[in-house]
Design an enzyme around this catalytic site. Structure first.
Site, PDB file in Angstrom:
ATOM      1  N   HIS A   1     -46.188   1.152  51.905  1.00 14.95           N
ATOM      2  CA  HIS A   1     -47.247   0.187  52.104  1.00 14.95           C
ATOM      3  C   HIS A   1     -46.649  -1.219  52.538  1.00 14.95           C
ATOM      4  CE1 HIS A   1     -49.534   2.797  49.238  1.00 14.95           C
ATOM      5  NE2 HIS A   1     -49.889   3.245  50.440  1.00 14.95           N
TER       6      HIS A   1
ATOM      7  N   GLN B   1     -44.642   3.651  47.312  1.00 19.57           N
ATOM      8  CA  GLN B   1     -45.824   2.790  47.477  1.00 19.57           C
ATOM      9  C   GLN B   1     -45.649   1.444  47.259  1.00 19.57           C
ATOM     10  OE1 GLN B   1     -49.533   5.148  46.384  1.00 19.57           O
ATOM     11  NE2 GLN B   1     -47.830   5.941  45.219  1.00 19.57           N
ATOM     12  N   ASN B   2     -44.296   1.255  46.720  1.00 20.08           N
ATOM     13  CA  ASN B   2     -44.043  -0.135  46.118  1.00 20.08           C
ATOM     14  C   ASN B   2     -43.700  -0.933  47.163  1.00 20.08           C
ATOM     15  OD1 ASN B   2     -44.716   0.924  43.931  1.00 20.08           O
ATOM     16  ND2 ASN B   2     -42.313   1.185  42.956  1.00 20.08           N
TER      17      ASN B   2
ATOM     18  N   ASP C   1     -41.888  -3.837  46.626  1.00 20.42           N
ATOM     19  CA  ASP C   1     -40.808  -4.799  45.771  1.00 20.42           C
ATOM     20  C   ASP C   1     -39.215  -4.730  46.171  1.00 20.42           C
ATOM     21  OD1 ASP C   1     -41.417  -2.657  42.727  1.00 20.42           O
ATOM     22  OD2 ASP C   1     -39.825  -2.349  44.387  1.00 20.42           O
TER      23      ASP C   1
ATOM     24  N   CYS D   1     -47.235 -19.372  62.301  1.00 18.45           N
ATOM     25  CA  CYS D   1     -46.121 -18.773  63.125  1.00 18.45           C
ATOM     26  C   CYS D   1     -45.937 -19.794  64.338  1.00 18.45           C
ATOM     27  CB  CYS D   1     -46.681 -17.576  63.979  1.00 18.45           C
ATOM     28  SG  CYS D   1     -45.576 -16.751  65.104  1.00 18.45           S
TER      29      CYS D   1
ATOM     30  N   THR E   1     -46.659   6.829  39.561  1.00 17.66           N
ATOM     31  CA  THR E   1     -47.867   6.877  40.575  1.00 17.66           C
ATOM     32  C   THR E   1     -49.286   7.350  39.992  1.00 17.66           C
ATOM     33  OG1 THR E   1     -48.928   6.817  42.576  1.00 17.66           O
ATOM     34  CG2 THR E   1     -47.167   8.499  42.190  1.00 17.66           C
TER      35      THR E   1
HETATM   36  N1  APR Z   1     -42.594   4.751  33.859  1.00 15.10           N
HETATM   37  C1  APR Z   1     -43.266   6.040  34.779  1.00 15.10           C
HETATM   38  N2  APR Z   1     -44.630   5.706  35.050  1.00 15.10           N
HETATM   39  C2  APR Z   1     -45.282   4.777  34.404  1.00 15.10           C
HETATM   40  C3  APR Z   1     -44.650   3.749  33.635  1.00 15.10           C
HETATM   41  C4  APR Z   1     -43.322   3.945  33.285  1.00 15.10           C
HETATM   42  N3  APR Z   1     -42.756   3.030  32.612  1.00 15.10           N
HETATM   43  N4  APR Z   1     -45.594   2.817  33.436  1.00 15.10           N
HETATM   44  C5  APR Z   1     -46.554   3.344  33.814  1.00 15.10           C
HETATM   45  N5  APR Z   1     -46.588   4.649  34.676  1.00 15.10           N
HETATM   46  C6  APR Z   1     -47.648   5.088  35.240  1.00 15.10           C
HETATM   47  C7  APR Z   1     -49.014   4.880  34.888  1.00 15.10           C
HETATM   48  O1  APR Z   1     -49.385   5.769  33.953  1.00 15.10           O
HETATM   49  C8  APR Z   1     -49.773   5.089  36.458  1.00 15.10           C
HETATM   50  O2  APR Z   1     -50.085   6.599  36.298  1.00 15.10           O
HETATM   51  O3  APR Z   1     -47.522   4.580  36.515  1.00 15.10           O
HETATM   52  C9  APR Z   1     -48.665   4.702  37.536  1.00 15.10           C
HETATM   53  C10 APR Z   1     -49.067   3.432  38.078  1.00 15.10           C
HETATM   54  O4  APR Z   1     -50.084   3.691  38.834  1.00 15.10           O
HETATM   55  P1  APR Z   1     -50.883   2.237  39.605  1.00 15.10           P
HETATM   56  O5  APR Z   1     -50.906   1.098  38.914  1.00 15.10           O
HETATM   57  O6  APR Z   1     -52.115   2.996  40.359  1.00 15.10           O
HETATM   58  O7  APR Z   1     -49.798   2.376  40.819  1.00 15.10           O
HETATM   59  P2  APR Z   1     -49.522   3.054  41.977  1.00 15.10           P
HETATM   60  O8  APR Z   1     -50.195   4.358  42.129  1.00 15.10           O
HETATM   61  O9  APR Z   1     -48.191   2.683  42.765  1.00 15.10           O
HETATM   62  O10 APR Z   1     -50.757   2.452  43.086  1.00 15.10           O
HETATM   63  C11 APR Z   1     -50.710   3.117  44.645  1.00 15.10           C
HETATM   64  O11 APR Z   1     -52.622   1.514  44.932  1.00 15.10           O
HETATM   65  O12 APR Z   1     -53.189  -0.956  44.726  1.00 15.10           O
HETATM   66  C12 APR Z   1     -52.601  -0.030  45.701  1.00 15.10           C
HETATM   67  O13 APR Z   1     -51.149  -0.450  47.428  1.00 15.10           O
HETATM   68  C13 APR Z   1     -51.266  -0.289  45.981  1.00 15.10           C
HETATM   69  O14 APR Z   1     -49.221   0.717  46.448  1.00 15.10           O
HETATM   70  C14 APR Z   1     -50.386   0.621  45.386  1.00 15.10           C
HETATM   71  C15 APR Z   1     -51.233   1.696  45.391  1.00 15.10           C
END
Ligand code: APR
Length: 238
Positions: free
Chosen positions: A115, A97-98, A100, A143, A183
């Site tokens: 994404h 979903q990243n 980066d 563009c 995630t």
């Molecule tokens: N290692 C593993 N997990 C971790 C760490 C780490 N060092 N630090 C934090 N986490 C966990 C958190 O506990 C959380 O459950 O990573 C998760 C991050 O969740 P989000 O911040 O919600 O990110 P994500 O799940 O990727 O979001 C999904 O939402 O905002 C939209 O499009 C954006 O792709 C993103 C999507």
């Protein structure tokens, strides 16, 4: 418990990773919903939607440019590197979903960006798509067809790239093991992928310091960080 999961993981030939912002947290890129989460500082509805973009394209572009600079100076961490390393021993797919690009920079070769990507742009009108290689002289960038360029990312309410989503479902429905890393599984449809894997009888492992709404369907939840747990998991299989 860990031993029999370890055995199943050792037997797995086809391993799929579903990753989110947490895997890049130890590379210095803030997550969205954690305590230092990006959404704490910015309201998603003002920045990551198509309406927000057309209402204030300069603000949305400034936010993405700030994130892009941060991401370009970040490095893959041992979590990304372990996943890339595993390709030497197993068929590995990364459904991330990243935006980066750190999985690719770590050496993973089979990455599906559900994404989109912060280093590609597309035109809001014509079919131009390009990789960003320089800084823009003005925001929003335009563009050559005269229309605004936008980040090539999926905003709330937008569909995922259909070909990538179709492959993600296929990979999730046919893998022997799925490892869900970093995630919150808060955003659909990416949060459905573990369900497809479970329905197909795959071994499900979660790597996350916190519980998630799908922790109950996991065969094993490692309450640990990605940079710590993934090298250990890969050592099991290698
Ligand atoms: N290692 C593993 N997990 C971790 C760490 C780490 N060092 N630090 C934090 N986490 C966990 C958190 O506990 C959380 O459950 O990573 C998760 C991050 O969740 P989000 O911040 O919600 O990110 P994500 O799940 O990727 O979001 C999904 O939402 O905002 C939209 O499009 C954006 O792709 C993103 C999507």
């Amino acid at each position: 418990m860990f031993e029999d999961i370890a055995d199943q993981l050792k037997k797995a030939k086809d391993i799929v990773f579903v990753t989110g912002a947490g895997i890049s947290q130890e590379s210095g890129i803030p997550t969205f919903r954690g305590k230092d989460g990006l959404w704490r500082k910015y309201d998603p509805m003002t920045l990551a939607t198509i309406d927000a973009f057309y209402q204030n394209p300069k603000l949305v572009w400034e936010w993405y440019e700030e994130r892009r600079q941060n991401i370009l100076s970040a490095k893959p961490n041992p979590g990304h590197l372990a996943i890339a390393d595993l390709e030497k021993y197993r068929k590995v797919s990364v459904l991330t979903q990243n935006i980066d690009g750190l999985h690719q920079r770590a050496g993973s070769t089979n990455v599906y960006e559900l994404h989109g990507s912060i280093i590609t742009i597309k035109c809001t009108v014509c079919d131009l798509k390009d990789t960003i290689t320089t800084n823009f002289s003005q925001l929003p960038p335009m563009c050559k067809c005269g229309n605004m360029l936008r980040p090539d990312v999926v905003w709330f309410g937008e569909a995922l790239p259909q070909d990538i989503w179709k492959s993600a479902i296929e990979q999730s429905s046919s893998c022997d093991a799925m490892i869900v890393v970093g995630t919150s599984l808060a955003v659909s449809p990416a949060n459905l992928l573990p369900v497809y894997a479970k329905e197909n009888g795959a071994t499900l492992i979660e790597v996350n310091p916190d519980k998630t709404p799908m922790s109950d369907i996991m065969d094993l939840s490692l309450r640990s960080s990605a940079a710590k747990a993934l090298p250990e998991l890969v050592n099991l299989v290698a």
